[in-house]
Design a protein around this motif. Structure first.
Motif, PDB file in Angstrom:
ATOM      1  N   GLY A  56       0.820  -1.209   0.000  1.00  0.00           N
ATOM      2  CA  GLY A  56       0.000   0.000   0.000  1.00  0.00           C
ATOM      3  C   GLY A  56       0.852   1.256   0.000  1.00  0.00           C
ATOM      4  O   GLY A  56       0.514   2.250  -0.655  1.00  0.00           O
ATOM      5  N   THR A  59       2.700   1.482  -3.630  1.00  0.00           N
ATOM      6  CA  THR A  59       1.838   1.783  -4.773  1.00  0.00           C
ATOM      7  C   THR A  59       1.068   3.095  -4.618  1.00  0.00           C
ATOM      8  O   THR A  59       0.359   3.502  -5.540  1.00  0.00           O
ATOM      9  CB  THR A  59       0.828   0.642  -5.014  1.00  0.00           C
ATOM     10  N   ASN A  60       1.195   3.746  -3.471  1.00  0.00           N
ATOM     11  CA  ASN A  60       0.493   5.017  -3.274  1.00  0.00           C
ATOM     12  C   ASN A  60       1.433   6.192  -3.034  1.00  0.00           C
ATOM     13  O   ASN A  60       0.979   7.309  -2.790  1.00  0.00           O
ATOM     14  CB  ASN A  60      -0.482   4.909  -2.101  1.00  0.00           C
ATOM     15  N   ASN A  74      -1.865  -1.809  -7.294  1.00  0.00           N
ATOM     16  CA  ASN A  74      -2.365  -1.811  -5.922  1.00  0.00           C
ATOM     17  C   ASN A  74      -3.560  -2.747  -5.776  1.00  0.00           C
ATOM     18  O   ASN A  74      -3.639  -3.544  -4.842  1.00  0.00           O
ATOM     19  CB  ASN A  74      -2.748  -0.384  -5.517  1.00  0.00           C
TER      20      ASN A  74
END
Length: 202
Positions: A56, A59-60, A74
């Motif tokens: 998390g 991918t963010n 994600n």
């Protein structure tokens, strides 16, 4: 499309890359813990919460320019991690991961307890995950329904994360922190629900 959900489930059960299959990983932990199933289940949850938080964050963490690449990664990564966690717990409780009814039950768990209870109440799905796993027969139509519903739920959660992180887009790390926290927390909630839902099968 919802196809990535079923692909994630297959990879979670059979293993992919450096990740062994859900059953073999659970069995290895069981041997290390001298057969203490409940302790291993808690370890499985903790490990996958960490995996979810890590993916998390990664991918963010990027800005708006990276969304087209990071959002699909994600979604797929989170589906794989959560399917693997649920499958590991189901295996430890005695459920056959090759059984399509068990696979449907695993997918159902990804919807989260609140959503599941609403769908059972409106008869959108025939029952709770354990009831689906113990059904007299497998309904192929349920496969398609669950693929669509789980995909929609994951997209909704991803949208929520993006909105929460938008305010911090000028500081990309903020998006990573929001993504890590949200994915880890949702995975933990699913794990706790599965621990209560899948009673031991003799």
């Amino acid at each position: 499309t919802s196809s990535f959900v079923h692909q994630a489930l297959d990879k979670a059960i059979t293993g992919v890359g450096p990740l062994p299959s859900a059953a073999s990983a659970a069995d290895k932990q069981l041997a290390e813990q001298d057969g203490d199933v409940e302790r291993v289940i808690h370890e499985v949850i903790e490990n996958h919460v960490r995996y979810a938080g890590a993916q998390g964050f990664v991918t963010n963490i990027g800005g708006l320019v990276t969304l087209a690449v990071t959002v699909p990664v994600n979604l797929s990564g989170l589906a794989l991690i959560q399917c693997r966690m649920v499958a590991g717990i189901a295996h430890l409780r005695g459920y056959d991961l090759a059984d399509p009814r068990t696979r449907d039950a695993i997918l159902t768990c990804l919807l989260g307890e609140e959503r599941i209870l609403r769908m059972v109440k409106t008869r959108t799905i025939p029952g709770t995950p354990m009831e689906i796993a113990a059904a007299a027969y497998h309904d192929p139509a349920l496969d398609r329904l669950l693929g669509t519903e789980v995909a929609a739920e994951l997209v909704t959660r991803a949208t929520g994360k993006r909105l929460a992180a938008t305010v911090g887009r000028r500081v990309p790390v903020v998006g990573g922190v929001v993504g890590a926290g949200t994915d880890a927390f949702v995975t933990w909630k699913i794990g706790r629900y599965v621990d209560r839902e899948f009673l031991p099968r003799r």
